[in-house]
Design a protein around this motif. Structure first.
Motif, PDB file in Angstrom:
ATOM      1  N   UNK A 186      -9.135  37.529 -35.586  1.00  7.88           N
ATOM      2  CA  UNK A 186      -8.596  36.198 -35.858  1.00  7.88           C
ATOM      3  C   UNK A 186      -9.646  35.375 -36.607  1.00  7.88           C
ATOM      4  N   UNK A 187      -9.280  34.902 -37.806  1.00  7.05           N
ATOM      5  CA  UNK A 187     -10.229  34.153 -38.628  1.00  7.05           C
ATOM      6  C   UNK A 187      -9.542  32.985 -39.323  1.00  7.05           C
ATOM      7  N   UNK A 188     -10.326  31.967 -39.657  1.00  7.84           N
ATOM      8  CA  UNK A 188      -9.821  30.874 -40.486  1.00  7.84           C
ATOM      9  C   UNK A 188     -10.330  31.109 -41.917  1.00  7.84           C
ATOM     10  N   UNK A 189      -9.734  30.451 -42.903  1.00  7.93           N
ATOM     11  CA  UNK A 189     -10.136  30.682 -44.302  1.00  7.93           C
ATOM     12  C   UNK A 189     -11.633  30.509 -44.563  1.00  7.93           C
ATOM     13  N   UNK A 190     -12.255  29.537 -43.914  1.00  8.33           N
ATOM     14  CA  UNK A 190     -13.688  29.333 -44.115  1.00  8.33           C
ATOM     15  C   UNK A 190     -14.511  30.532 -43.693  1.00  8.33           C
ATOM     16  N   UNK A 191     -14.084  31.220 -42.644  1.00  8.84           N
ATOM     17  CA  UNK A 191     -14.788  32.408 -42.183  1.00  8.84           C
ATOM     18  C   UNK A 191     -14.541  33.591 -43.120  1.00  8.84           C
ATOM     19  N   UNK A 192     -13.358  33.659 -43.691  1.00  7.35           N
ATOM     20  CA  UNK A 192     -13.029  34.730 -44.642  1.00  7.35           C
ATOM     21  C   UNK A 192     -13.772  34.554 -45.953  1.00  7.35           C
ATOM     22  N   UNK A 193     -13.931  33.314 -46.365  1.00 10.35           N
ATOM     23  CA  UNK A 193     -14.542  32.986 -47.652  1.00 10.35           C
ATOM     24  C   UNK A 193     -15.898  33.659 -47.820  1.00 10.35           C
ATOM     25  N   UNK A 194     -16.676  33.745 -46.762  1.00  8.70           N
ATOM     26  CA  UNK A 194     -18.007  34.342 -46.826  1.00  8.70           C
ATOM     27  C   UNK A 194     -17.957  35.835 -47.143  1.00  8.70           C
ATOM     28  N   UNK A 195     -16.870  36.501 -46.763  1.00  6.24           N
ATOM     29  CA  UNK A 195     -16.770  37.947 -46.940  1.00  6.24           C
ATOM     30  C   UNK A 195     -16.105  38.359 -48.250  1.00  6.24           C
TER      31      UNK A 195
END
Length: 98
Positions: free
Chosen positions: A30-39
């Motif tokens: 479970x992730x929010x867009x800000x956490x995905x952005x880094x990857x």
């Protein structure tokens, strides 16, 4: 599920970035867009939001609002049914042979 929905699922999976998003969310649960952005190597947040919307609209991702953030998780039922290979790779990544 009707044929139009199935076509939407497969179109969504045809994009390399969306495929990578599914892999990342599958590993992290479970992730929010800000956490995905880094990857995702500098993909603009607006583009990422577009990809997340397409994945949500076809049923691949579930979304849950928590405060001001939206968190995304895999809809495992849909992935297992319509894209089992994607599910296996997302949850159990293939390890290179030594």
């Amino acid at each position: 599920m009707d044929i139009d929905q199935i076509v939407k699922i497969h179109k969504a999976l045809g994009d390399r970035t969306r495929y990578k998003i599914i892999q990342i969310i599958g590993k992290e649960n479970c992730l929010c867009p800000g956490q995905l952005d880094c990857s995702l190597d500098g993909i603009p947040l607006s583009t990422l939001s577009h990809h997340l919307k397409q994945l949500s609209d076809c049923g691949i991702l579930n979304s849950e609002k928590r405060g001001t953030y939206i968190y995304y998780s895999l809809n495992e039922e849909i992935i297992r049914k319509y894209a089992p290979d994607v599910y296996d790779i997302s949850i159990n990544p293939v390890k290179p042979k030594s």
